[in-house]
Design a protein around this motif. Structure first.
Motif, PDB file in Angstrom:
ATOM      1  N   GLY A  42      37.983 -63.498 -40.394  1.00  0.00           N
ATOM      2  CA  GLY A  42      39.368 -63.088 -40.177  1.00  0.00           C
ATOM      3  C   GLY A  42      39.644 -62.990 -38.685  1.00  0.00           C
ATOM      4  O   GLY A  42      38.926 -63.568 -37.866  1.00  0.00           O
ATOM      5  N   SER A  44      42.610 -62.958 -35.312  1.00  0.00           N
ATOM      6  CA  SER A  44      43.788 -63.738 -34.902  1.00  0.00           C
ATOM      7  C   SER A  44      43.441 -65.155 -34.451  1.00  0.00           C
ATOM      8  O   SER A  44      44.253 -66.064 -34.556  1.00  0.00           O
ATOM      9  CB  SER A  44      44.506 -63.001 -33.762  1.00  0.00           C
ATOM     10  OG  SER A  44      43.583 -62.758 -32.717  1.00  0.00           O
ATOM     11  N   THR A  45      42.234 -65.374 -33.948  1.00  0.00           N
ATOM     12  CA  THR A  45      41.880 -66.690 -33.404  1.00  0.00           C
ATOM     13  C   THR A  45      41.799 -67.785 -34.484  1.00  0.00           C
ATOM     14  O   THR A  45      42.245 -68.921 -34.258  1.00  0.00           O
ATOM     15  CB  THR A  45      40.537 -66.607 -32.629  1.00  0.00           C
ATOM     16  OG1 THR A  45      40.584 -65.480 -31.758  1.00  0.00           O
ATOM     17  CG2 THR A  45      40.273 -67.861 -31.832  1.00  0.00           C
ATOM     18  N   ASP A  69      33.443 -61.832 -43.694  1.00  0.00           N
ATOM     19  CA  ASP A  69      33.667 -60.398 -43.825  1.00  0.00           C
ATOM     20  C   ASP A  69      35.039 -60.165 -44.450  1.00  0.00           C
ATOM     21  O   ASP A  69      35.848 -61.082 -44.577  1.00  0.00           O
ATOM     22  CB  ASP A  69      33.495 -59.660 -42.489  1.00  0.00           C
ATOM     23  CG  ASP A  69      34.511 -60.046 -41.436  1.00  0.00           C
ATOM     24  OD1 ASP A  69      35.207 -61.068 -41.612  1.00  0.00           O
ATOM     25  OD2 ASP A  69      34.627 -59.323 -40.430  1.00  0.00           O
ATOM     26  N   ARG A  71      38.024 -56.776 -45.126  1.00  0.00           N
ATOM     27  CA  ARG A  71      38.415 -55.378 -44.994  1.00  0.00           C
ATOM     28  C   ARG A  71      38.658 -54.828 -46.403  1.00  0.00           C
ATOM     29  O   ARG A  71      39.121 -55.573 -47.276  1.00  0.00           O
ATOM     30  CB  ARG A  71      39.690 -55.275 -44.173  1.00  0.00           C
ATOM     31  CG  ARG A  71      39.557 -55.772 -42.722  1.00  0.00           C
ATOM     32  CD  ARG A  71      39.922 -57.243 -42.562  1.00  0.00           C
ATOM     33  NE  ARG A  71      39.759 -57.728 -41.187  1.00  0.00           N
ATOM     34  CZ  ARG A  71      40.752 -57.748 -40.300  1.00  0.00           C
ATOM     35  NH1 ARG A  71      41.952 -57.316 -40.636  1.00  0.00           N
ATOM     36  NH2 ARG A  71      40.535 -58.207 -39.085  1.00  0.00           N
ATOM     37  N   ASN A  81      41.437 -60.478 -45.090  1.00  0.00           N
ATOM     38  CA  ASN A  81      41.021 -61.799 -44.609  1.00  0.00           C
ATOM     39  C   ASN A  81      41.287 -62.856 -45.678  1.00  0.00           C
ATOM     40  O   ASN A  81      41.606 -64.005 -45.355  1.00  0.00           O
ATOM     41  CB  ASN A  81      39.546 -61.778 -44.209  1.00  0.00           C
ATOM     42  CG  ASN A  81      39.327 -61.022 -42.917  1.00  0.00           C
ATOM     43  OD1 ASN A  81      40.291 -60.704 -42.207  1.00  0.00           O
ATOM     44  ND2 ASN A  81      38.082 -60.718 -42.602  1.00  0.00           N
ATOM     45  N   HIS A 137      31.457 -57.758 -31.027  1.00  0.00           N
ATOM     46  CA  HIS A 137      31.125 -57.808 -32.465  1.00  0.00           C
ATOM     47  C   HIS A 137      31.409 -59.185 -33.018  1.00  0.00           C
ATOM     48  O   HIS A 137      32.247 -59.934 -32.492  1.00  0.00           O
ATOM     49  CB  HIS A 137      31.876 -56.716 -33.247  1.00  0.00           C
ATOM     50  CG  HIS A 137      33.287 -57.049 -33.617  1.00  0.00           C
ATOM     51  ND1 HIS A 137      34.364 -56.629 -32.891  1.00  0.00           N
ATOM     52  CD2 HIS A 137      33.804 -57.765 -34.642  1.00  0.00           C
ATOM     53  CE1 HIS A 137      35.473 -57.064 -33.460  1.00  0.00           C
ATOM     54  NE2 HIS A 137      35.168 -57.770 -34.522  1.00  0.00           N
ATOM     55  N   ALA A 139      31.510 -61.161 -37.167  1.00  0.00           N
ATOM     56  CA  ALA A 139      31.650 -60.753 -38.567  1.00  0.00           C
ATOM     57  C   ALA A 139      32.132 -59.286 -38.507  1.00  0.00           C
ATOM     58  O   ALA A 139      32.970 -58.951 -37.665  1.00  0.00           O
ATOM     59  CB  ALA A 139      30.341 -60.939 -39.313  1.00  0.00           C
ATOM     60  N   LYS A 162      36.613 -50.972 -35.663  1.00  0.00           N
ATOM     61  CA  LYS A 162      37.857 -51.765 -35.581  1.00  0.00           C
ATOM     62  C   LYS A 162      38.680 -51.516 -36.849  1.00  0.00           C
ATOM     63  O   LYS A 162      38.164 -51.657 -37.954  1.00  0.00           O
ATOM     64  CB  LYS A 162      37.491 -53.257 -35.476  1.00  0.00           C
ATOM     65  CG  LYS A 162      38.699 -54.198 -35.390  1.00  0.00           C
ATOM     66  CD  LYS A 162      38.274 -55.684 -35.317  1.00  0.00           C
ATOM     67  CE  LYS A 162      39.495 -56.592 -35.341  1.00  0.00           C
ATOM     68  NZ  LYS A 162      39.152 -58.021 -35.358  1.00  0.00           N
ATOM     69  N   ARG A 167      34.702 -52.040 -44.328  1.00  0.00           N
ATOM     70  CA  ARG A 167      34.552 -53.497 -44.364  1.00  0.00           C
ATOM     71  C   ARG A 167      33.307 -53.916 -45.146  1.00  0.00           C
ATOM     72  O   ARG A 167      32.380 -53.136 -45.316  1.00  0.00           O
ATOM     73  CB  ARG A 167      34.403 -54.021 -42.927  1.00  0.00           C
ATOM     74  CG  ARG A 167      35.698 -53.961 -42.163  1.00  0.00           C
ATOM     75  CD  ARG A 167      35.433 -53.859 -40.680  1.00  0.00           C
ATOM     76  NE  ARG A 167      36.694 -53.913 -39.966  1.00  0.00           N
ATOM     77  CZ  ARG A 167      37.189 -55.017 -39.409  1.00  0.00           C
ATOM     78  NH1 ARG A 167      36.506 -56.140 -39.424  1.00  0.00           N
ATOM     79  NH2 ARG A 167      38.352 -55.004 -38.824  1.00  0.00           N
ATOM     80  N   LYS A 190      38.533 -61.856 -23.386  1.00  0.00           N
ATOM     81  CA  LYS A 190      37.134 -61.922 -23.829  1.00  0.00           C
ATOM     82  C   LYS A 190      36.211 -62.523 -22.767  1.00  0.00           C
ATOM     83  O   LYS A 190      35.031 -62.720 -23.025  1.00  0.00           O
ATOM     84  CB  LYS A 190      37.050 -62.708 -25.126  1.00  0.00           C
ATOM     85  CG  LYS A 190      37.758 -61.994 -26.262  1.00  0.00           C
ATOM     86  CD  LYS A 190      37.618 -62.668 -27.580  1.00  0.00           C
ATOM     87  CE  LYS A 190      38.390 -61.843 -28.625  1.00  0.00           C
ATOM     88  NZ  LYS A 190      38.641 -62.613 -29.829  1.00  0.00           N
TER      89      LYS A 190
HETATM   90  O1  6PG Z   1      37.884 -58.618 -38.069  1.00  0.00           O
HETATM   91  C1  6PG Z   1      37.532 -59.572 -38.777  1.00  0.00           C
HETATM   92  O2  6PG Z   1      37.919 -59.735 -39.905  1.00  0.00           O
HETATM   93  C2  6PG Z   1      36.565 -60.548 -38.229  1.00  0.00           C
HETATM   94  O3  6PG Z   1      36.010 -61.478 -39.031  1.00  0.00           O
HETATM   95  C3  6PG Z   1      36.094 -60.379 -36.846  1.00  0.00           C
HETATM   96  O4  6PG Z   1      34.732 -60.562 -36.678  1.00  0.00           O
HETATM   97  C4  6PG Z   1      36.872 -61.300 -35.926  1.00  0.00           C
HETATM   98  O5  6PG Z   1      36.452 -62.629 -36.095  1.00  0.00           O
HETATM   99  C5  6PG Z   1      36.719 -60.884 -34.484  1.00  0.00           C
HETATM  100  O6  6PG Z   1      37.105 -59.541 -34.386  1.00  0.00           O
HETATM  101  C6  6PG Z   1      37.596 -61.697 -33.555  1.00  0.00           C
HETATM  102  O7  6PG Z   1      38.919 -61.437 -33.918  1.00  0.00           O
HETATM  103  P1  6PG Z   1      40.139 -61.947 -33.043  1.00  0.00           P
HETATM  104  O8  6PG Z   1      40.165 -63.428 -33.191  1.00  0.00           O
HETATM  105  O9  6PG Z   1      41.348 -61.292 -33.677  1.00  0.00           O
HETATM  106  O10 6PG Z   1      39.881 -61.483 -31.662  1.00  0.00           O
END
Ligand code: 6PG
Length: 223
Positions: A42, A44-45, A69, A71, A81, A137, A139, A162, A167, A190
Motif C-alpha cells: 500500500g 501513496s507511491t 501488508d 491495515r 490496501n 520501514h 511492508a 504509522k 496491521r 526520503k
Molecule cells: O503502509 C503500507 O501499507 C505499506 O505497504 C508501506 O510499507 C508503504 O509501502 C510505505 O510506507 C511507503 O509508503 P508511501 O509510498 O506512502 O511513502
C-alpha cells in the motif's frame, strides 16, 4: 541493500518503469510455470504504478494477487490496501475474485487472520512490490519492532507507529525468499533514508531486504 545497482529514473517515468519491471518479472515466472504470484504494498507511491501495470498486456488470467501488508480496516475503507489495489488494478483488469488473495483486515481476531493468511500464501512469492517509509520501514516491518526479527512465521499481526496502527504483514523471511523484489521509492522526503539504506544501515528494515532491486526517482536519489 541489494548487490544490484539502484535504478534512478525521472519522477514522471517512475510508475511506468516500475510497472514494466513487474511485467517482465511476471513474464519470466510465467515462462517457467503455469501461474505466477504478485504481492503488492500500500502507500501513496505504488498507486500510479498499479494503474500503469493494469495497461500492460499480460496473461492476467494466470496471475494471482497477494498482499505484502494490510491495515485492520474493512476492505472498502479508504485506508485499506485491498481497496487501493481494487481501484487501480483488480477493477480495471476485471480480475476474478479467485485470483485475489486479500488479507482480511475486517477480522476481529488479528492473530487468527495472520495465521490464516500464512496458510494461503504460496511457498515462494514470484514478484513482490515494496515501498519504504521515511523511517525506513517496509511492508509493515518498522525499525526496532520485534516483528522485524521474526524468523519462523511468514505473516504476523503487528501494532506499528504509522496510522492506522493495527496491521498484518509479511515477515522478513517471506520477503527474502521471493524470486523478484522491487523496492519503489519516490520523493525528496526520503532522500536521507535512501542514503542510509544504500549504506546498508541494518537498523532500517528496507535495507535488510537484500534481494531487492531498488528503483527511485531523481528526488529520492538527491539528483
Ligand atoms: O503502509 C503500507 O501499507 C505499506 O505497504 C508501506 O510499507 C508503504 O509501502 C510505505 O510506507 C511507503 O509508503 P508511501 O509510498 O506512502 O511513502
Amino acid at each position: 541493500m541489494s548487490a544490484l545497482p539502484p535504478r534512478v529514473v525521472p519522477p514522471e517515468s517512475l510508475a511506468r518503469e516500475a510497472a514494466e519491471w513487474m511485467g517482465r518479472a511476471l513474464q519470466t515466472s510465467l515462462a517457467m510455470k503455469r501461474r505466477a504470484s504478485l504481492a503488492l504494498s500500500g502507500g501513496s507511491t505504488p498507486a500510479p504504478a498499479y494503474r500503469e501495470l493494469s495497461r500492460l498486456t499480460l496473461p492476467w488470467e494466470r496471475v494471482d494477487l497477494y498482499f505484502v501488508d494490510e491495515r485492520f480496516v474493512p476492505p472498502d475503507h479508504p485506508d485499506s490496501n485491498y481497496h487501493l489495489v481494487e481501484e487501480a488494478l483488480v477493477g480495471p483488469l476485471r480480475l476474478s475474485p479467485s485470483q485475489v488473495f486479500r488479507m482480511e483486515g475486517e477480522r476481529e481476531d488479528r492473530e487468527a487472520a495472520a495465521e490464516d493468511y500464512e496458510a494461503r500464501l504460496p511457498d515462494v512469492l514470484d514478484v513482490v512490490l515494496l515501498g519504504m517509509g521515511e523511517d525506513g520501514h517496509t511492508a509493515s516491518l518498522f525499525p526496532g519492532h520485534p516483528a522485524l526479527e521474526e524468523q519462523s512465521r511468514r505473516v504476523l499481526s503487528v501494532v506499528g507507529p504509522k496510522p492506522p496502527p493495527w496491521r498484518m504483514t509479511l515477515t522478513m523471511p517471506t520477503l527474502l525468499s521471493a524470486n523478484a523484489v522491487l523496492m519503489l521509492v519516490a520523493g525528496a522526503g526520503k532522500r536521507q533514508t535512501v542514503q542510509r539504506a544504500l549504506g546498508r544501515d541494518a537498523a532500517l528494515p528496507a535495507a535488510r531486504v537484500t534481494n531487492a532491486q531498488w528503483m527511485m526517482d531523481t528526488a529520492a536519489a538527491g539528483r
